[in-house]
Design a protein around this motif. Structure first.
Motif, PDB file in Angstrom:
ATOM      1  N   GLU A  99       0.843  -1.193   0.000  1.00  0.00           N
ATOM      2  CA  GLU A  99       0.000   0.000   0.000  1.00  0.00           C
ATOM      3  C   GLU A  99       0.880   1.245   0.000  1.00  0.00           C
ATOM      4  O   GLU A  99       1.899   1.288   0.701  1.00  0.00           O
ATOM      5  N   SER A 103      -1.563   8.330  -0.056  1.00  0.00           N
ATOM      6  CA  SER A 103      -2.445   8.270  -1.221  1.00  0.00           C
ATOM      7  C   SER A 103      -2.577   9.664  -1.834  1.00  0.00           C
ATOM      8  O   SER A 103      -2.205  10.680  -1.220  1.00  0.00           O
ATOM      9  N   ASN A 127       6.173   8.407  -3.146  1.00  0.00           N
ATOM     10  CA  ASN A 127       6.148   7.204  -2.312  1.00  0.00           C
ATOM     11  C   ASN A 127       7.395   6.347  -2.521  1.00  0.00           C
ATOM     12  O   ASN A 127       7.952   5.800  -1.563  1.00  0.00           O
TER      13      ASN A 127
END
Length: 275
Positions: A99, A103, A127
């Motif tokens: 994950e 986000s 990320n």
């Protein structure tokens, strides 16, 4: 001719011996003539055919040990069938992708001034940079994003707006040659500045940013150079300990836009620590 009685006696004994010897020689391995059936012994042949012997003795036919060439020719030939190859084991299922630490929606809440198209473009390399740099806790991530947001004008640019002349002759930045100030002005998501830093980040990435300083501002390099700067100053530990003010000083060299950096950091903690 006169023959003595002793000679007659000796001749009789010799004859007896010869007769006995002949009888013994003809009866070796056989029953004595006195006990034998005179009819059977007179008609039985010395040898008998094998088939007659087996029939007479009521023996079954001996099993065939091996077939003759003719029998082998008539026997059906069984074709050898190779065993089927074992089916290959199925490949293991790929591990699910981790994950993302941040986000797109979370990045928009941390840096509300960031354009939407930039969020979609930069959330993945951001990320990736945090993974490479071990920026793996909400405190570290919030501090990292807070600095990049200020240095890149909310991710709108990866090159300093100023010309860089202010850095000319700055030996603390390694600008020892004429034109180094402008040539090595701030670039990248964290605004790497000065010849010395360009040399170091070139060694880290294998890209010759000294000869091609403009490449630091390319999107594919902007976050890699930022994570190099962050790691080379051990800023994960600084974020964990002294905190956001000291991180800001090591990134910017002073307190420029400190209030904005702290606001970004506070929003980052609120979003990432309590998603």
């Amino acid at each position: 001719m006169h023959v003595s009685q002793s000679r007659h006696f000796r001749a009789a004994v010799a004859s007896t011996v010869l007769i006995a010897t002949g009888t013994a020689l003809t009866g070796v391995g056989a029953a004595s003539a006195a006990n034998a059936d005179p009819v059977a012994t007179s008609v039985a042949p010395r040898y008998q055919e094998a088939g007659d012997l087996f029939t007479a003795l009521q023996f079954p036919e001996l099993p065939s040990v091996g077939s003759t060439s003719e029998e082998a020719a008539e026997a059906p030939v069984e074709e050898s069938v190779d065993a089927p190859a074992p089916a290959p084991e199925p490949a293991p299922a790929p591990a699910p992708a981790p994950e993302p630490a941040v986000s797109g929606d979370e990045l928009a809440r941390i840096v509300p001034q960031m354009p939407g198209d930039k969020i979609a473009q930069f959330v993945a390399p951001l990320n990736d940079a945090m993974v490479r740099g071990g920026i793996d806790t909400p405190v570290r991530q919030a501090a990292f994003i807070a600095q990049l947001a200020v240095e890149s004008d909310s991710f709108r640019t990866f090159e300093e707006y100023a010309s860089g002349r202010a850095y000319e002759g700055r030996s603390d930045l390694g600008n020892t040659q004429p034109g180094d100030g402008e040539r090595y002005k701030g670039r990248g998501a964290i605004q790497v500045t000065g010849r010395h830093n360009y040399e170091e980040v070139s060694r880290f990435t294998g890209i010759d940013f000294v000869a091609h300083p403009e490449l630091v501002a390319a999107p594919e390099n902007a976050f890699t150079t930022a994570v190099w700067y962050w790691s080379s100053r051990n800023l994960n530990n600084v974020a964990d300990g002294p905190g956001i003010v000291r991180v800001s000083e090591l990134v910017n060299g002073g307190h420029h836009a400190l209030a904005q950096r702290m606001d970004n950091f506070a929003r980052g903690l609120a979003v990432l620590a309590h998603p």
